[in-house]
Enzyme design. Structure first.
Site: not given
Ligand code: TRP
Ligand code: ZN
Length: 885
Positions: A127, A267, A269, A271, A303-304, A326
């Protein structure tokens, strides 16, 4: 590095892709001095793009093309065109496959985008547009494909080979190498691709989903960190349960993996099935990570994980829609953290951060809407506006619809768009359709940049017993120069009577009085609300819970603010009243300093904070938040022209006065809490965070007294604490103290003890970089020579340079411009190594309009020097050129 003139990309130019990629089959052969990537793309003409067979333009950067094949035909040089960022082919049928082989160099990739090495391990960051550095592809989020990935590497160095989805096979080869194949059954855009190869250990657990499926959970780390994964694992399981309970979202693969890497630009990602994390966002245990670090790990893991639905199952059509995933995901992780810890404290921290940093961005040269309409380099738009203001916008939808209506909307959104790449409009439309409302005007929050101002005035009519509030909204100019139309601003309010009790609220025209707290929708440039049946003039509590990201102004006097601090039923507003009181007092002192007068502190601030400190009923984390004065960066943000010295002097003066006048209360609460800490094993839970927060802010005030018993207590805490929260606070307190011998000893022993733990050394760098004592720049320069520092590691850059330029304002803004020159030199150096990090470190220089003429000139001169320094990355070019425009 720039290969062609960077150019602006516009949302209005969006077009659907000419071709689609149904399947993507990748094979990676990893070697020490290069990597080979073979890609087979099963493609077809996009029926939505019209008739004919236009050229196929694949994205690709820094790739050495070894071979290309269209179906069974090996292409030769005149069958295709190639330039620095594209490979153009000429398909002859609606359906075809493209096979390419390229050679790339992860071992020399310092930008940490695409495939790169962090230490001995291979990892990826795709990203937003990093996949094009791995292979030729349609690298855009609306091209979704089913990926199969085979990784081949030396068995001994890289025993673990990972990619997205489920493992479908693996085995040895006879040359000391081995292979593993992964298959991801979900269609996804290339930015969610991931690959990891390394000598990793993992902590394993499992999770039973709400429908009874069993999911294997694995956190992979380098062997020395295997003892620091439990907190992240606990956080992951809590996140999975929370998303089922609060959003009805279940995980969808049989395995979920997290990998910790030391060199990472951000921070973490999201995936698909294989989240890659900055090790600072995974590793946490009592001895090495602070409470704040534990809470950050919990929030980022959540969050992820939450992106699996808000981002992956439903993704973005184009990068202008970034806030679709986001903003929404930050809103979701904030709700999770609020539920796991204290809702009010979480809100206070988020709002303080937003007001300081996002408001500054919104007032600066990089200001942009939550959904920007143009950009040069998308990496520059992973911003506080897209993330934090984007979350506020989703939060306002939640406030306007209520929890139940919001859930109906999110259910419809996920159901309607599962498997699609969509826009912010689609998100709002689902919210509208599920609730039968019209958000046409509300959507201006997505398109208009700048922080709205909301000026409020009151009037009371004693004979009619009516109380009126008049709201006037406006929005300052931003670089896009567009005309600003009124926003929909949800303002949650209450009215307090003379005893501090809440008054039942009834607007003129309503049948009966109702709730004591309610949301007014301010939709016009000027709008008045009239409350009836108000027996005496009330005191308004406005924008409760910070119900909209605006700058609200109401002419409170200091006695009224003290009253709200005591009586407001809204915890957030009690804190905010204290902040407003502090701001008034500090601004008065700043004025005194500028006039050359002696500083005289309004005793009401001491009285107000004394009563907070003595309130044993209040959540201790709230006490700690209320004792924290507005930061220098916030005082800068709210200044017309920020006077760096006056702000620092005034704030330090108040801190010393508070330390002196509240000494006994602070000492008593410090000792009581430290006594509990000494007899309680470390627990990473809210009530313990709260105790240590109060203990530590008390200690930092107490040390300002310079009393020997405080020095003794600090040394005792430093030496005997069983956790990093207490140890690091004690270190910071010593570093900022005049006790040179003790300071030097503590710094040395800390570094000796933790020299092999890079994340702890980051804390050690930060504490020193942030110290406002004179000589800051010299200390930072000396620390850059320390063996634990390297400019190639983003965490190190952030810990040392970021902390200096972002938090040590008095030193960074030294009148001779030395801080600016230092930062510019660094940005020039980083530009060649890691453009994303270079451009982020540049942010403090972009705020030049906030300062006096002499500093403005110095800051601009450094920006110009960067602009003229040679070949700029698109990242740095965009920020520098917009800052000087
Ligand atoms: N999507 C990631 C997140 O929110 C952000 C991210 C991670 C990122 N690494 C990046 C963005 C590199 C740009 C470049 O959580
Ligand atoms: Zn995110």
């Amino acid at each position: 590095m720039r290969t062609e003139q960077p150019k602006m990309i516009y949302l209005k130019d969006y077009q659907v892709p000419d071709y689609l990629i149904d399947e993507t089959h990748l094979t990676f052969e990893l070697f020490e001095d290069h990597t080979l990537v073979h890609a087979q793309l099963v493609m077809r003409r996009n029926p939505a793009a019209g008739a004919g067979l236009p050229p196929l333009v694949l994205d690709g950067q820094l790739l050495e093309l070894l071979s290309v094949q269209l179906d069974d035909r090996v292409l030769s040089g005149n069958d295709y065109q190639i330039d620095a960022s594209h490979l153009t082919l000429h398909p002859a049928s609606e359906r075809f496959s493209v096979d390419t082989s390229v050679k790339i160099h992860p071992e020399t990739n310092t930008a940490l985008e695409g495939l790169y090495k962090s230490g001995t391990m291979f990892c990826t960051q795709c990203e937003a547009e990093g996949f094009r550095k791995i292979t030729y592809y349609l690298d855009r989020p609306d091209v979704m494909s089913k990926f199969t990935t085979t990784v081949i590497a030396e068995q001994h160095r890289y025993p673990v080979l990972l990619s997205n989805g489920n493992p479908v096979g693996n085995g040895p080869q006879d040359d000391g190498r081995h292979w593993a194949t992964w298959e991801d059954p979900f269609m996804k855009p290339a930015y969610l691709f991931a690959l990891v190869a390394g000598d990793l250990w993992c902590v394993e657990d499992s999770f039973a989903t709400m429908s009874g499926r069993n999911v294997a959970l694995r956190i992979y780390v380098e062997p020395e960190n295997i003892d620091k994964c439990q907190h992240a694992m606990n956080s992951l399981k809590k996140s999975m349960r929370w998303d089922e309970e609060v959003y009805g979202r279940e995980y969808d693969l049989d395995i979920f993996m997290i990998v910790a890497v030391n060199d990472f630009n951000m921070g973490a990602m999201e995936n698909k099935g294989l989240n890659i994390f900055n090790s600072s966002a995974v590793l946490a245990r009592a001895e090495t990570a602070t409470d704040a670090a534990h809470q950050r790990v919990e929030a980022i893991v959540a969050h992820e994980y939450f992106h699996n639905w808000s981002g992956n199952r439903v993704t973005c059509r184009d990068w202008f829609q970034l806030s679709l995933k986001e903003g929404f995901t930050v809103f979701r992780d904030a709700g999770f953290s609020a539920d796991m810890n204290s809702r009010t404290v979480k809100r206070i921290q988020d709002v303080a951060y937003l007001r300081t940093h996002q408001f500054a961005e919104d007032a600066g040269p990089m200001a942009h809407a939550v959904r920007p309409d143009s950009f040069i380099e998308i990496s520059n738009f992973y911003t506080l506006t897209v993330y934090e203001k984007g979350s506020e916008v989703v939060g306002m939808i939640h406030t306007l619809l209520g929890a139940e209506g919001f859930r109906k909307g999110s259910d419809l959104y996920f159901q309607r768009h599962d498997g699609q790449a969509v826009t912010c409009d689609d998100f709002v439309k689902a919210m509208e359709d599920a609730n039968g409302v019209d958000f046409t005007q509300f959507k201006r929050w997505y398109s208009q940049a700048g922080t709205p101002r909301l000026a409020v005035s009151e009037s009371y009519d004693a004979s009619a017993k009516t109380y009126s509030l008049t709201f006037r909204q406006s929005c300052p100019q931003t670089p896009d120069k567009q005309e600003k139309l009124p926003f929909v601003i949800p303002v949650e309010i209450g009215l307090l009577d003379a005893r501090g009790a809440e008054i039942a609220l009834q607007l003129a025209g309503e049948a009966a009085a109702g709730a004591t707290s309610r949301v007014l929708s301010v939709t016009e440039a000027e709008q008045t609300f009239i409350f009836v049946g108000i027996a005496a003039k009330p005191l308004p509590s406005l924008l409760r819970g910070f119900s909209a990201p605006v700058k609200l102004g109401f002419p409170y006097d200091r006695d009224q603010l003290m009253f709200l601090m005591q009586h407001d039923s809204d915890g957030f507003n009690r804190w905010d009243a204290g902040q407003q009181l502090s701001v008034q007092v500090l601004q008065e002192l700043i004025g005194q300093h500028q006039q050359g007068q002696a500083l005289v502190l309004d005793p009401r601030l001491v009285t107000a904070l004394r009563s907070v400190l003595g309130n044993e009923q209040l959540d201790q984390a709230m006490v700690a938040e209320m004792l924290s004065l507005p930061g220098e960066a916030y005082l800068t943000e709210i200044s017309e022209v920020a006077d760096v010295e006056a702000i620092h002097t005034a704030r330090e003066f108040v801190r010393r006065q508070l330390a002196e006048q509240l000494f006994d209360g602070l000492w008593q609460r410090y000792q009581a809490n430290r006594a509990v800490s000494k007899t309680t094993a470390y627990v990473a839970e809210n009530e313990h965070f709260a105790r240590r927060a109060l203990q530590n802010i008390a200690l930092s005030y107490l040390m300002l007294s310079g009393r020997p018993e405080v020095l003794a207590a600090t040394l005792e805490q430093f030496e005997t604490a069983d956790n990093m929260t207490e140890r690091l606070t004690a270190l910071a307190v010593l570093v900022n103290s005049p006790f040179e011998a003790e300071k030097a000893l503590a710094l040395a022993s800390f570094a000796e003890h933790f020299k092999d733990n890079p994340l702890v050394m980051d804390q050690w760098f930060s504490v020193q970089a942030g110290s406002p004592l004179p000589g800051g720049l010299q200390r930072v320069k000396a620390l850059m020579e320390h063996p634990a520092f390297t400019i190639r590691n983003p965490n190190k850059v952030r810990a040392l340079i970021g902390a200096f330029a972002g938090q040590n304002l008095i030193n960074f803004h030294a009148a001779d411009g030395s801080g600016y020159r230092f930062l510019a030199d660094l940005v020039i150096q980083l530009n060649a190594l890691n453009p994303q990090i270079a451009s982020r470190q540049l942010a403090p220089l972009t705020r030049w309009r906030k300062y006096d003429g002499a500093r403005q000139a110095l800051m601009k001169a450094e920006l110009e020097r960067i602009r003229g320094s040679g070949e700029l990355s698109a990242d740095v070019y965009e920020v520098v050129s917009k800052s000087l425009a």
